[in-house]
Design an enzyme around this catalytic site. Structure first.
Site, PDB file in Angstrom:
ATOM      1  N   SER A 171       0.754  -1.288   0.027  1.00  0.00           N
ATOM      2  CA  SER A 171      -0.010  -0.081   0.057  1.00  0.00           C
ATOM      3  C   SER A 171       0.965   1.290   0.026  1.00  0.00           C
ATOM      4  O   SER A 171       1.646   1.546   0.954  1.00  0.00           O
ATOM      5  CB  SER A 171      -0.895   0.094   1.384  1.00  0.00           C
ATOM      6  OG  SER A 171      -1.740   1.354   1.246  1.00  0.00           O
TER       7      SER A 171
ATOM      8  N   HIS B 245      -1.117  -1.278  -4.075  1.00  0.00           N
ATOM      9  CA  HIS B 245      -2.408  -0.660  -3.560  1.00  0.00           C
ATOM     10  C   HIS B 245      -2.417   0.885  -3.553  1.00  0.00           C
ATOM     11  O   HIS B 245      -1.798   1.372  -2.907  1.00  0.00           O
ATOM     12  CB  HIS B 245      -2.466  -1.395  -2.360  1.00  0.00           C
ATOM     13  CG  HIS B 245      -4.062  -1.411  -1.902  1.00  0.00           C
ATOM     14  ND1 HIS B 245      -5.042  -2.097  -2.180  1.00  0.00           N
ATOM     15  CD2 HIS B 245      -4.627  -0.601  -0.843  1.00  0.00           C
ATOM     16  CE1 HIS B 245      -6.098  -1.920  -1.724  1.00  0.00           C
ATOM     17  NE2 HIS B 245      -5.840  -1.099  -0.615  1.00  0.00           N
TER      18      HIS B 245
ATOM     19  N   ASP C 151      -4.710   3.745  -2.144  1.00  0.00           N
ATOM     20  CA  ASP C 151      -6.067   4.295  -1.377  1.00  0.00           C
ATOM     21  C   ASP C 151      -6.338   5.403  -1.813  1.00  0.00           C
ATOM     22  O   ASP C 151      -5.591   6.448  -1.418  1.00  0.00           O
ATOM     23  CB  ASP C 151      -5.424   4.059   0.238  1.00  0.00           C
ATOM     24  CG  ASP C 151      -5.214   2.628   0.607  1.00  0.00           C
ATOM     25  OD1 ASP C 151      -6.110   2.001   0.524  1.00  0.00           O
ATOM     26  OD2 ASP C 151      -4.273   2.409   1.220  1.00  0.00           O
TER      27      ASP C 151
ATOM     28  N   MET D 228      -8.986   8.364  -0.736  1.00  0.00           N
ATOM     29  CA  MET D 228     -10.106   8.831   0.186  1.00  0.00           C
ATOM     30  C   MET D 228     -10.502  10.098   0.178  1.00  0.00           C
ATOM     31  O   MET D 228      -9.808  10.874  -0.372  1.00  0.00           O
ATOM     32  CB  MET D 228      -9.479   8.565   1.590  1.00  0.00           C
ATOM     33  CG  MET D 228      -8.760   6.975   1.970  1.00  0.00           C
ATOM     34  SD  MET D 228      -7.952   7.310   3.728  1.00  0.00           S
ATOM     35  CE  MET D 228      -6.924   5.624   3.624  1.00  0.00           C
TER      36      MET D 228
ATOM     37  N   HIS E 185      -8.102   1.320  -4.461  1.00  0.00           N
ATOM     38  CA  HIS E 185      -9.200   1.194  -3.238  1.00  0.00           C
ATOM     39  C   HIS E 185     -10.013   2.364  -3.037  1.00  0.00           C
ATOM     40  O   HIS E 185      -9.488   3.299  -2.568  1.00  0.00           O
ATOM     41  CB  HIS E 185      -8.711   0.551  -2.098  1.00  0.00           C
ATOM     42  CG  HIS E 185      -9.245   0.227  -0.903  1.00  0.00           C
ATOM     43  ND1 HIS E 185      -8.681  -0.304   0.198  1.00  0.00           N
ATOM     44  CD2 HIS E 185     -10.751   0.266  -1.089  1.00  0.00           C
ATOM     45  CE1 HIS E 185      -9.836  -0.157   1.077  1.00  0.00           C
ATOM     46  NE2 HIS E 185     -10.807  -0.141   0.242  1.00  0.00           N
TER      47      HIS E 185
ATOM     48  N   MET F 113     -12.075   4.406  -1.359  1.00  0.00           N
ATOM     49  CA  MET F 113     -13.003   4.608  -0.026  1.00  0.00           C
ATOM     50  C   MET F 113     -13.697   6.048  -0.223  1.00  0.00           C
ATOM     51  O   MET F 113     -13.353   6.994   0.442  1.00  0.00           O
ATOM     52  CB  MET F 113     -11.960   4.472   1.189  1.00  0.00           C
ATOM     53  CG  MET F 113     -11.312   3.104   1.321  1.00  0.00           C
ATOM     54  SD  MET F 113     -10.078   3.257   2.705  1.00  0.00           S
ATOM     55  CE  MET F 113      -8.752   3.189   1.498  1.00  0.00           C
TER      56      MET F 113
ATOM     57  N   MET G 226     -12.085  -6.160   4.700  1.00  0.00           N
ATOM     58  CA  MET G 226     -11.098  -5.105   5.386  1.00  0.00           C
ATOM     59  C   MET G 226     -10.902  -5.798   6.744  1.00  0.00           C
ATOM     60  O   MET G 226     -11.953  -6.254   7.429  1.00  0.00           O
ATOM     61  CB  MET G 226     -11.801  -3.932   5.756  1.00  0.00           C
ATOM     62  CG  MET G 226     -11.949  -3.035   4.396  1.00  0.00           C
ATOM     63  SD  MET G 226     -10.448  -2.571   3.548  1.00  0.00           S
ATOM     64  CE  MET G 226      -9.591  -1.581   5.109  1.00  0.00           C
TER      65      MET G 226
ATOM     66  N   GLY H 212     -10.032   3.814   6.201  1.00  0.00           N
ATOM     67  CA  GLY H 212      -9.417   5.342   6.473  1.00  0.00           C
ATOM     68  C   GLY H 212      -7.954   5.560   6.775  1.00  0.00           C
ATOM     69  O   GLY H 212      -7.618   6.893   6.469  1.00  0.00           O
ATOM     70  N   PHE H 213      -7.239   4.866   7.830  1.00  0.00           N
ATOM     71  CA  PHE H 213      -5.977   5.161   8.085  1.00  0.00           C
ATOM     72  C   PHE H 213      -5.100   4.146   8.092  1.00  0.00           C
ATOM     73  O   PHE H 213      -5.555   2.863   8.276  1.00  0.00           O
ATOM     74  CB  PHE H 213      -5.949   5.716   9.505  1.00  0.00           C
ATOM     75  CG  PHE H 213      -6.693   7.030   9.729  1.00  0.00           C
ATOM     76  CD1 PHE H 213      -5.994   8.349   9.541  1.00  0.00           C
ATOM     77  CD2 PHE H 213      -8.247   7.217   9.970  1.00  0.00           C
ATOM     78  CE1 PHE H 213      -6.691   9.526   9.582  1.00  0.00           C
ATOM     79  CE2 PHE H 213      -8.741   8.488   9.914  1.00  0.00           C
ATOM     80  CZ  PHE H 213      -8.073   9.591   9.841  1.00  0.00           C
ATOM     81  N   GLY H 214      -3.727   4.294   7.723  1.00  0.00           N
ATOM     82  CA  GLY H 214      -2.854   3.076   7.920  1.00  0.00           C
ATOM     83  C   GLY H 214      -2.501   2.966   9.160  1.00  0.00           C
ATOM     84  O   GLY H 214      -2.502   3.535  10.258  1.00  0.00           O
ATOM     85  N   GLY H 215      -1.546   1.704   9.151  1.00  0.00           N
ATOM     86  CA  GLY H 215      -1.078   1.556  10.628  1.00  0.00           C
ATOM     87  C   GLY H 215      -1.682   0.829  11.761  1.00  0.00           C
ATOM     88  O   GLY H 215      -1.524   0.889  12.749  1.00  0.00           O
TER      89      GLY H 215
ATOM     90  N   ASP I 266      -6.962  -6.544   3.773  1.00  0.00           N
ATOM     91  CA  ASP I 266      -6.006  -5.102   3.862  1.00  0.00           C
ATOM     92  C   ASP I 266      -6.306  -4.587   5.296  1.00  0.00           C
ATOM     93  O   ASP I 266      -7.383  -4.390   5.639  1.00  0.00           O
ATOM     94  CB  ASP I 266      -7.003  -4.288   2.852  1.00  0.00           C
ATOM     95  CG  ASP I 266      -6.299  -2.857   3.133  1.00  0.00           C
ATOM     96  OD1 ASP I 266      -5.419  -2.588   3.566  1.00  0.00           O
ATOM     97  OD2 ASP I 266      -7.013  -2.019   2.334  1.00  0.00           O
ATOM     98  N   GLY I 267      -5.069  -4.319   5.875  1.00  0.00           N
ATOM     99  CA  GLY I 267      -5.022  -3.922   7.365  1.00  0.00           C
ATOM    100  C   GLY I 267      -4.274  -4.552   8.092  1.00  0.00           C
ATOM    101  O   GLY I 267      -4.750  -5.748   8.572  1.00  0.00           O
ATOM    102  N   GLY I 268      -3.183  -4.226   8.515  1.00  0.00           N
ATOM    103  CA  GLY I 268      -2.450  -4.917   9.527  1.00  0.00           C
ATOM    104  C   GLY I 268      -1.569  -6.045   9.274  1.00  0.00           C
ATOM    105  O   GLY I 268      -1.222  -6.935  10.213  1.00  0.00           O
TER     106      GLY I 268
ATOM    107  N   GLY J  28       1.315  -2.512   4.002  1.00  0.00           N
ATOM    108  CA  GLY J  28       1.819  -0.950   4.048  1.00  0.00           C
ATOM    109  C   GLY J  28       2.975  -1.119   4.764  1.00  0.00           C
ATOM    110  O   GLY J  28       4.077  -1.199   4.389  1.00  0.00           O
ATOM    111  N   THR J  29       2.901  -0.758   6.196  1.00  0.00           N
ATOM    112  CA  THR J  29       3.979  -0.537   6.957  1.00  0.00           C
ATOM    113  C   THR J  29       4.914  -1.665   7.164  1.00  0.00           C
ATOM    114  O   THR J  29       5.986  -1.458   7.067  1.00  0.00           O
ATOM    115  CB  THR J  29       3.376  -0.274   8.575  1.00  0.00           C
ATOM    116  OG1 THR J  29       2.538   0.773   8.321  1.00  0.00           O
ATOM    117  CG2 THR J  29       4.439  -0.127   9.377  1.00  0.00           C
TER     118      THR J  29
END
Length: 235
Positions: free
Chosen positions: A9, A34, A36, A38, A76, A78, A147, A152-155, A181-183, A203-204
């Site tokens: 991401s 990816h 994002d 928003m 993506h 959003m 999801m 809405g936010f990374g990390g 997607d996420g974490g 991402g991170t």
């Protein structure tokens, strides 16, 4: 076709050099990037939009600079009113348009619009949305996105309680591409792979890794092994 796909991401990258970061991810072996998008309405954040996608496409042309390299843009969306942005994202160079089920009143019509504009169509669901809403759409989709954080936010931290949704989709639609997607990272990828996810957004975990190429390879190998064990891997 079900195979491991790793999509770093760009939200976790450096926006001051986003074109370089995009190319770097492909150079490190990613299958997709990816992106994002928003709008500050559907989610409480504002990020990239069609002009940035267009600039990225100039920096990373389809097929890469050698005409053969990976260059797939996974967008993506959003956003509220996702129908509005389909032609613009297509013109900007998006390859896949992922809309949120919660943002549209006629998801099937939106899928048809996306495909009419030459992109792959995918549908995402938030953590609070039942996976059942995807069942009538599945035959028309190129991918479903579950999801594993609130969009809405990374990390954010991975939500393991979302894995039953992935497992249900994999059991019901064994040949569907299922994205999470996420974490996602070294500690959480085994749970996602075991549940049946094959498209991994990270991402991170990738951008902050000491060796991003090694992290991408680790994520891919974990998913590939799980798909092989389940007899689902296709090339």
């Amino acid at each position: 076709m079900v195979k491991a796909i790793i999509a770093p991401s760009l939200l976790a990258g450096d926006f001051a050099k986003i074109g370089c970061d995009c190319q770097r991810m492909f150079d490190c072996g990613s299958d997709w990037v990816h992106i994002d998008v928003m709008d500050g309405h559907f989610v409480p954040n504002i990020t990239l939009g069609p002009p940035i996608i267009s600039a990225l496409r100039e920096a990373v042309p389809r097929g890469g600079k050698d005409g053969k390299s990976a260059s797939f843009f996974d967008c993506h969306m959003m956003v509220s009113n996702p129908e509005q942005w389909v032609p613009e994202v297509a013109r900007a160079g998006g390859d896949q348009y992922t809309f949120h089920f919660e943002a549209t009143e006629d998801p099937l019509a939106l899928v048809k619009l996306i495909k009419a504009n030459g992109m792959r169509a995918a549908c995402a669901i938030k953590p609070g949305t039942s996976v059942d809403v995807l069942f009538p759409l599945a035959e028309y989709l190129d991918m479903a996105l579950v999801m594993t954080v609130e969009p809405g936010f990374g990390g954010q931290s991975f939500m393991p309680e979302m894995m039953p949704k992935v497992k249900t989709l994999r059991e019901k639609f064994p040949h569907m591409s299922i994205q999470v997607d996420g974490g996602l990272g070294k500690e959480t990828i085994p749970q996602a792979a075991e549940a049946g996810a094959n498209v991994i957004v990270a991402g991170t975990a990738v951008f902050k890794a000491q060796d991003p190429a090694q992290m991408i390879a680790f994520l891919r190998d974990t998913v590939t092994t799980s798909l092989q064990e389940k007899g689902l891997l296709t090339e």
